[in-house]
Design an enzyme around this catalytic site. Structure first.
Site, PDB file in Angstrom:
ATOM      1  N   GLN A   1       1.754  -0.195  -1.455  1.00 20.67           N
ATOM      2  CA  GLN A   1       2.483  -0.649  -2.645  1.00 20.67           C
ATOM      3  C   GLN A   1       1.829  -0.194  -3.953  1.00 20.67           C
ATOM      4  OE1 GLN A   1       3.144  -5.026  -3.360  1.00 20.67           O
ATOM      5  NE2 GLN A   1       5.222  -4.362  -2.886  1.00 20.67           N
ATOM      6  N   PHE A   2       0.515  -0.306  -4.010  1.00 21.77           N
ATOM      7  CA  PHE A   2      -0.261   0.264  -5.106  1.00 21.77           C
ATOM      8  C   PHE A   2      -1.457   0.964  -4.466  1.00 21.77           C
ATOM      9  CE2 PHE A   2       2.174  -2.923  -7.304  1.00 21.77           C
ATOM     10  CZ  PHE A   2       2.395  -2.390  -8.564  1.00 21.77           C
ATOM     11  N   ALA A   3      -1.894   2.054  -5.063  1.00 19.68           N
ATOM     12  CA  ALA A   3      -3.009   2.816  -4.480  1.00 19.68           C
ATOM     13  C   ALA A   3      -4.231   1.928  -4.306  1.00 19.68           C
ATOM     14  CB  ALA A   3      -3.351   4.015  -5.352  1.00 19.68           C
ATOM     15  N   ASP A   4      -4.397   0.985  -5.227  1.00 18.33           N
ATOM     16  CA  ASP A   4      -5.531   0.060  -5.176  1.00 18.33           C
ATOM     17  C   ASP A   4      -5.567  -0.717  -3.863  1.00 18.33           C
ATOM     18  OD1 ASP A   4      -5.719  -0.402  -8.600  1.00 18.33           O
ATOM     19  OD2 ASP A   4      -3.922   0.359  -7.651  1.00 18.33           O
ATOM     20  N   PHE A   5      -4.404  -0.870  -3.213  1.00 20.79           N
ATOM     21  CA  PHE A   5      -4.322  -1.680  -1.988  1.00 20.79           C
ATOM     22  C   PHE A   5      -4.637  -0.869  -0.731  1.00 20.79           C
ATOM     23  CE2 PHE A   5      -0.611  -4.298  -4.014  1.00 20.79           C
ATOM     24  CZ  PHE A   5      -1.437  -4.641  -5.064  1.00 20.79           C
TER      25      PHE A   5
ATOM     26  N   PRO B   1      -8.007  -1.598   2.436  1.00 24.25           N
ATOM     27  CA  PRO B   1      -8.050  -2.267   3.751  1.00 24.25           C
ATOM     28  C   PRO B   1      -7.591  -1.330   4.867  1.00 24.25           C
ATOM     29  CG  PRO B   1      -7.039  -3.691   2.113  1.00 24.25           C
ATOM     30  CD  PRO B   1      -7.180  -2.333   1.475  1.00 24.25           C
TER      31      PRO B   1
ATOM     32  N   HIS C   1      -4.176  -2.648 -10.123  1.00 20.80           N
ATOM     33  CA  HIS C   1      -2.899  -1.927 -10.088  1.00 20.80           C
ATOM     34  C   HIS C   1      -2.974  -0.656 -10.930  1.00 20.80           C
ATOM     35  CE1 HIS C   1      -1.918  -6.086  -9.034  1.00 20.80           C
ATOM     36  NE2 HIS C   1      -0.880  -5.623  -8.395  1.00 20.80           N
TER      37      HIS C   1
ATOM     38  N   GLU D   1      -2.489  -3.650   4.936  1.00 19.72           N
ATOM     39  CA  GLU D   1      -2.480  -2.184   4.877  1.00 19.72           C
ATOM     40  C   GLU D   1      -3.144  -1.567   6.098  1.00 19.72           C
ATOM     41  OE1 GLU D   1      -3.353  -4.206   2.448  1.00 19.72           O
ATOM     42  OE2 GLU D   1      -1.765  -3.886   0.958  1.00 19.72           O
TER      43      GLU D   1
ATOM     44  N   LEU E   1       1.622  -8.198   4.469  1.00 18.87           N
ATOM     45  CA  LEU E   1       0.680  -7.654   3.477  1.00 18.87           C
ATOM     46  C   LEU E   1      -0.620  -7.281   4.185  1.00 18.87           C
ATOM     47  CD1 LEU E   1       1.122 -10.109   0.472  1.00 18.87           C
ATOM     48  CD2 LEU E   1       2.573  -8.242   1.231  1.00 18.87           C
TER      49      LEU E   1
END
Lengths: 332, 336
Positions: free
Chosen positions: A87-91, A94, A134, A65, A63
């Site tokens: 996995q989600f645009a929010d992630f 980093p 998310h 990015e 995990l």
């Protein structure tokens, strides 16, 4: 003209099938990301990939990015065609440094000696009760970064042609998939292989009273609102932007020249969203063709997105509101 | 009163804030021993000691993350990001965490930090030292973004940013750090730490840098003095009176000042150094067209950096808006 064979499928299956087919055609393509291997991705975009292509080409990552983006950049510069899933645009944040400071600049920094054909895929957007981390729309931040292409297909047919183009592109591409559209939006997808060029918007519905520019989930809401207005004799021309950078201002300006009224709809917060650039360019090129203000409908300036259903509903523009706003502009 | 450059005015503000409130701490790369690469933090280590002036490793995610934690425990941290591009490793901490603590905690625990960023080109720096990332922060809900252009604004706005409960991204146009001196009052602009916060206008209003009624140039940062120079030349070249509006606050915008300048002059040029596409000029233009379009005699035009990564310094003068380019843009709007 011979009729092209098509298959009716939803957005997520189309992306799955297209990516698999491209991997069969070109063994330089590898996928990497969180849970893309054994689990097949949280949205099942890479379901079955590990079995078919093996763990050298389908890589479950930690995990991290920053690592995903950095490793993908290295792979791309070394001759592979990596498709990295955030996995989600929010992630993605980093990995922001890797994407903005490294991927986007490699062609420029190396005086055109090197390029970086990396593709970042990521599900974005709200309406799925994903709450703060998310649901975000991230497109405007990346559209401001020189050296990146940012695209957001909203139909299965477009997703196939644009994904193939994105994989083949010699420079970094951010490929945004609206997660609410994944299973909601179905369509006939040509079975043959085809490309859809970036920087080409599509007039999805013709009309003469008002131009409505949008993309992603909002595009479907706009079409629905336009269909409702049609019963009252108001005809909206609805344009799906498809490509956020580069923008297809030609198609937009042609439509504005016809309708003389324009509205831009996006679910990202309004301030400095994609609509700001579209509106500024419309004004620069066609101000005195307009019979009304350039209207932007966007999210409020609070972090996306509230969890409570009532607040999520308040945050996201819906068909009722769009119908109302389009009517107001048409009657201006 | 003392005659100070922007660097010295910022240094004065830091001394005054730390003197007045011992919750204020400062952390960043080379801020203690070296006094900061631009000397903004010079003398602070000797005066306030190493528990309040902290030299950090080269890790911006760690610097910002530590500051957020300090803030949640009651301190008022100021972070120095050494150069603009170095902020990107800390982007997640700023955007995903600092910006959202107020919302996530129903207003109970805002991340009260100030992130100072010397930014922009024109100083012949090597690559990755010249970006203008302000639009990326202005688009993010939960952050205030400000940019002073004069020494006294720099002093007052930095004190206000430290006092403000929200996270403030404090953009410092490094090209004009030492461009000129100004008399700066040593008196505090407001009472620090009295629980009432800073006067709101210090972090939300624009400043008229030059009066005029024929054309409004709306800008901020290092292009403010260039725009004033262009305005002076337009006056002598062709008798045009140009108002120059220094935005100062990049989020929130001073919508009132922007729209009244547009209405009053009827012609508007926006100038910034950042890339054009989805830059702040796009939002200024959209706002004006949304609210006061019928007062315009010409479309709002933009003179900006280009949509390419900031070039190596040999080419930076071709990238940056110059007085000549600003005048060219102004003439286009005037002759439209």
């Amino acid at each position: 003209m011979a009729e092209t064979a098509t298959t009716n499928k939803n957005l997520v299956s189309t992306i799955h099938d297209t990516l698999a087919e491209e991997m069969r055609n070109d063994d330089r393509i590898v996928v990497l990301g969180e849970d893309v291997g054994a689990r097949g991705g949280v949205f099942r975009v890479t379901m079955g990939f590990l079995d078919e292509f093996g763990e050298d080409r389908v890589i479950d990552t930690p995990l991290d990015e920053n690592l995903i983006a950095g490793v993908a950049i290295g792979m791309a510069m070394d001759g592979l065609l990596p498709v990295a899933e955030m996995q989600f645009a929010d992630f993605i944040f980093p990995g922001f440094n890797q994407i903005v400071q490294e991927a986007a600049r490699i062609r420029y920094r190396s005086n055109n000696d090197f390029n970086c054909p990396v593709l970042f895929r990521t599900p974005y957007g709200g309406g799925v009760h994903g709450a703060l981390y998310h649901s975000q729309s991230i497109e405007a931040l990346f559209a401001h970064v020189p050296g990146l292409k940012v695209v957001a297909p909203s139909t299965p047919e477009d997703a196939k042609g644009m994904l193939i183009t994105a994989i083949q592109d010699e420079d970094p591409v951010l490929f945004l998939e609206h997660k609410k559209c994944y299973r909601l939006i179905k369509g006939d997808v040509p079975d043959e292989r085809y490309n859809i060029e970036f920087g080409k918007a599509k007039v999805r519905r013709e009309g003469s009273d008002v131009t409505v520019v949008s993309y992603g989930l909002m595009h479907h809401f706009c079409v629905e609102a336009a269909d409702r207005l049609s019963k009252d004799g108001i005809e909206a021309e609805v344009i799906d932007l498809r490509s956020i950078y580069p923008l297809d201002m030609g198609t937009i300006l042609e439509s504005v020249g016809k309708t003389n009224k324009v509205m831009i709809v996006y679910e990202d917060n309004k301030f400095l969203g994609v609509g700001a650039e579209v509106a500024a360019q419309i004004a620069e090129n066609a101000l005195f063709e307009l019979d009304g203000p350039i209207v932007r409908i966007g999210g409020p300036h609070v972090p996306a997105m509230p969890f409570a259903p009532t607040l999520e509903h308040w945050f996201l523009p819906d068909v009722d509101r769009l119908e109302q706003e389009m009517r107001k502009l048409a009657e201006y | 009163m003392a005659s100070l450059t922007m660097v010295e005015a910022l240094n004065l503000a830091l001394h005054q804030a730390m003197e007045a409130d011992d919750r204020v701490v400062l952390l960043g790369e080379d801020v203690a021993q070296t006094g900061g690469v631009f000397r903004v933090t010079a003398g602070l280590l000797d005066r306030f000691g190493e528990s309040r002036i902290v030299d950090t490793p080269l890790a911006e995610a760690g610097i910002v993350g530590s500051a957020i934690g300090m803030s949640l425990y009651g301190l008022l941290p100021i972070v120095e990001i050494q150069f603009d591009v170095f902020v990107y490793p800390g982007f997640e901490q700023i955007v995903t965490h600092a910006a959202r603590y107020a919302w996530r905690s129903k207003g109970e625990s805002p991340a009260s930090i100030v992130i100072r960023i010397p930014y922009g080109g024109g100083v012949r720096a090597p690559e990755l030292h010249s970006d203008s990332p302000e639009a990326l922060f202005a688009h993010v809900p939960g952050l205030k973004v400000v940019c002073p252009t004069t020494p006294s604004d720099a002093r007052d706005m930095l004190l206000a940013a430290i006092e403000d409960p929200d996270p403030v991204v404090f953009m410092e146009p490094k090209r004009i750090y030492r461009a000129g001196r100004e008399e700066v009052s040593e008196e505090l602009p407001f009472e620090i730490g009295n629980g009432h916060g800073a006067p709101a206008e210090l972090l939300s209003t624009a400043r008229v840098a030059r009066e005029g009624t024929d054309l409004a140039i709306i800008t901020y940062g290092a292009t403010v003095p260039l725009s004033v120079q262009a305005a002076d030349e337009l006056a002598s070249d062709r008798g045009i009176q140009t108002k120059v509006l220094d935005l100062r606050s990049l989020y929130p915008f001073d919508i009132e000042a922007i729209c009244s300048a547009a209405s009053e002059c009827g012609r508007v040029l926006v100038v910034h150094e950042a890339p054009r596409h989805a830059g702040l000029g796009a939002e200024v233009s959209s706002l004006i067209h949304e609210r006061v379009m019928l007062d315009l005699h010409a479309p709002v035009m933009r003179v900006t950096g280009f949509d390419v990564p900031f070039p190596q310094f040999a080419n930076e003068d071709d990238y940056l808006p110059s007085v000549a380019r600003i005048k060219q843009g102004a003439n286009k709007v005037l002759d439209w």
